[in-house]
Design an enzyme around this catalytic site. Structure first.
Site, PDB file in Angstrom:
ATOM      1  N   HIS A  49       0.837  -1.197   0.000  1.00  0.00           N
ATOM      2  CA  HIS A  49       0.000   0.000   0.000  1.00  0.00           C
ATOM      3  C   HIS A  49       0.868   1.241   0.000  1.00  0.00           C
ATOM      4  O   HIS A  49       2.005   1.220   0.452  1.00  0.00           O
ATOM      5  CB  HIS A  49      -0.952   0.023   1.201  1.00  0.00           C
ATOM      6  CG  HIS A  49      -0.293  -0.065   2.539  1.00  0.00           C
ATOM      7  ND1 HIS A  49       0.235  -1.236   3.035  1.00  0.00           N
ATOM      8  CD2 HIS A  49      -0.077   0.879   3.493  1.00  0.00           C
ATOM      9  CE1 HIS A  49       0.735  -1.014   4.236  1.00  0.00           C
ATOM     10  NE2 HIS A  49       0.579   0.265   4.540  1.00  0.00           N
ATOM     11  N   HIS A  59       0.871   5.501   0.892  1.00  0.00           N
ATOM     12  CA  HIS A  59       0.238   6.585   1.624  1.00  0.00           C
ATOM     13  C   HIS A  59       0.378   7.852   0.791  1.00  0.00           C
ATOM     14  O   HIS A  59       1.493   8.187   0.365  1.00  0.00           O
ATOM     15  CB  HIS A  59       0.939   6.824   2.964  1.00  0.00           C
ATOM     16  CG  HIS A  59       0.934   5.658   3.886  1.00  0.00           C
ATOM     17  ND1 HIS A  59       0.025   5.531   4.918  1.00  0.00           N
ATOM     18  CD2 HIS A  59       1.743   4.569   3.956  1.00  0.00           C
ATOM     19  CE1 HIS A  59       0.280   4.412   5.581  1.00  0.00           C
ATOM     20  NE2 HIS A  59       1.322   3.811   5.016  1.00  0.00           N
TER      21      HIS A  59
END
Length: 132
Positions: free
Chosen positions: A93, A95
């Site tokens: 992932h 950010h």
């Protein structure tokens, strides 16, 4: 066992969705380091970002680009920063965070505690900025 991100993508855990396509899902971090902090995850469970296929990795940045631009429109910041740490959840992932300095990407700082109404307002601001 599915990761928490896979459960969010599947709708098993509620989220503040920002964008989605066949490959990716973007949603607000409910424990943001700054207001406007968005997580962007591939729908395919892969633990490490550099284990993602080259094709998907390239698509990932293209998917994130309009979200980053919306962050810059919706929040007072110098730019949208990007960070990939990958220690918290075994699902690659990124950010996207509105920043004014490198210290704004310091994940050891205390996280914000936003109410559900505040998170809905952040979501609304981002969705409106993306629609422009």
């Amino acid at each position: 066992m599915p990761t928490i991100f896979s459960k969010i993508i599947a709708g098993e855990i509620p989220s503040y969705r920002i964008a989605e396509n066949e490959d990716f899902f973007a949603f607000l971090d409910i424990f943001p380091i700054r207001e406007g902090h968005v997580l962007v995850v591939p729908k395919t469970e892969v633990d490490k970002i550099f284990d993602v296929s080259d094709e998907l990795l390239a698509k990932w940045l293209v998917f994130a680009k309009p979200i980053a631009r919306a962050i810059e429109k919706a929040f007072a910041c110098n730019r949208c920063g990007i960070s990939v740490i990958g220690l918290e959840v075994p699902h690659a992932h990124m950010h996207l965070v509105p920043i004014d300095s490198a210290d704004d990407l310091n994940f050891t700082r205390a996280k914000l505690k936003l109410s559900p109404d505040e998170l809905k307002d952040v979501q609304r601001r981002l969705l409106e900025a993306m629609a422009q």
